[in-house]
Design a protein around this motif. Sequence first.
Motif, PDB file in Angstrom:
ATOM      1  N   TYR A  99       0.835  -1.208   0.000  1.00 20.37           N
ATOM      2  CA  TYR A  99       0.000   0.000   0.000  1.00 20.37           C
ATOM      3  C   TYR A  99       0.864   1.249   0.000  1.00 20.37           C
ATOM      4  O   TYR A  99       0.598   2.198  -0.727  1.00 20.37           O
ATOM      5  CB  TYR A  99      -0.929  -0.037   1.211  1.00 20.37           C
ATOM      6  N   TRP A 100       1.916   1.269   0.812  1.00 26.16           N
ATOM      7  CA  TRP A 100       2.818   2.425   0.857  1.00 26.16           C
ATOM      8  C   TRP A 100       3.538   2.602  -0.471  1.00 26.16           C
ATOM      9  O   TRP A 100       3.753   3.728  -0.916  1.00 26.16           O
ATOM     10  CB  TRP A 100       3.827   2.275   1.979  1.00 26.16           C
ATOM     11  N   ARG A 101       3.923   1.500  -1.108  1.00 25.65           N
ATOM     12  CA  ARG A 101       4.573   1.599  -2.424  1.00 25.65           C
ATOM     13  C   ARG A 101       3.631   2.216  -3.451  1.00 25.65           C
ATOM     14  O   ARG A 101       4.030   3.036  -4.273  1.00 25.65           O
ATOM     15  CB  ARG A 101       5.009   0.215  -2.896  1.00 25.65           C
ATOM     16  N   ARG A 102       2.371   1.799  -3.414  1.00 27.94           N
ATOM     17  CA  ARG A 102       1.381   2.329  -4.347  1.00 27.94           C
ATOM     18  C   ARG A 102       1.179   3.827  -4.116  1.00 27.94           C
ATOM     19  O   ARG A 102       1.093   4.607  -5.070  1.00 27.94           O
ATOM     20  CB  ARG A 102       0.062   1.586  -4.179  1.00 27.94           C
ATOM     21  N   GLU A 103       1.122   4.242  -2.859  1.00 30.06           N
ATOM     22  CA  GLU A 103       0.970   5.665  -2.551  1.00 30.06           C
ATOM     23  C   GLU A 103       2.167   6.454  -3.072  1.00 30.06           C
ATOM     24  O   GLU A 103       2.011   7.541  -3.626  1.00 30.06           O
ATOM     25  CB  GLU A 103       0.835   5.867  -1.044  1.00 30.06           C
ATOM     26  N   ARG A 104       3.365   5.903  -2.855  1.00 29.95           N
ATOM     27  CA  ARG A 104       4.563   6.586  -3.310  1.00 29.95           C
ATOM     28  C   ARG A 104       4.593   6.659  -4.833  1.00 29.95           C
ATOM     29  O   ARG A 104       4.963   7.687  -5.414  1.00 29.95           O
ATOM     30  CB  ARG A 104       5.809   5.868  -2.793  1.00 29.95           C
ATOM     31  N   ALA A 105       4.154   5.611  -5.504  1.00 28.13           N
ATOM     32  CA  ALA A 105       4.143   5.600  -6.972  1.00 28.13           C
ATOM     33  C   ALA A 105       3.138   6.591  -7.527  1.00 28.13           C
ATOM     34  O   ALA A 105       3.352   7.182  -8.589  1.00 28.13           O
ATOM     35  CB  ALA A 105       3.826   4.204  -7.482  1.00 28.13           C
ATOM     36  N   ASP A 106       2.050   6.795  -6.830  1.00 26.77           N
ATOM     37  CA  ASP A 106       1.046   7.761  -7.275  1.00 26.77           C
ATOM     38  C   ASP A 106       1.523   9.197  -7.063  1.00 26.77           C
ATOM     39  O   ASP A 106       0.918  10.122  -7.573  1.00 26.77           O
ATOM     40  CB  ASP A 106      -0.273   7.555  -6.537  1.00 26.77           C
ATOM     41  N   GLY A 107       2.594   9.354  -6.319  1.00 20.34           N
ATOM     42  CA  GLY A 107       3.156  10.687  -6.099  1.00 20.34           C
ATOM     43  C   GLY A 107       2.366  11.509  -5.101  1.00 20.34           C
ATOM     44  O   GLY A 107       2.416  12.736  -5.107  1.00 20.34           O
TER      45      GLY A 107
END
Length: 174
Positions: A99-107
């Motif tokens: 989930y944190w990776r996805r948030e970071r990827a979304d910027g």
Amino acid sequence: MNGNSLGVVPSPGGLAAAERSEGSPPGEPQRSGAAAKAGADPVPASRPDPEVVAKPKRRTYTAEYKQRILMEAETAAALPGGVGALLRREGLYSSLLAYWRRERADGILEALTPRKRGPKSTRNPMEEENQKLRRQNARLAEDLRKAHIIIDVQKKVAALLGNPIAEPDPEEKS
């Protein structure tokens, strides 16, 4: 096979015990009536830990912590089992890491900061203050009205007794 489908021949004492406890669950130990009445339990009951918090608090993570864990997970991915060791050490789940990776990827940088849970508040603090002041104003106006009635009654009583109260001159305030 003597009524036993498992092929095990019970001892004569075991057969009597099995017949006695036909209604009890199979995993429950056999107890005599005397032991049950006396309250004798072979294993003493353990007391709960008094230091345990009654209501657990939901964990929140700062943006710096999330970014640090993501960086450590990237470096630990080179070793077999490194990410699992990191997650065990920090007490995290892999779904949280994803989930944190996805948030970071979304910027979304603000998505990495902890948010307050629950519905958003629709109340306006200025409106509450206005309502409070209106109630206070109405209460004071009612008190002033009662004070004027009391003063008028006092003037009439003084006039009936022959000692009229003089009206103060509005320009004579000091």
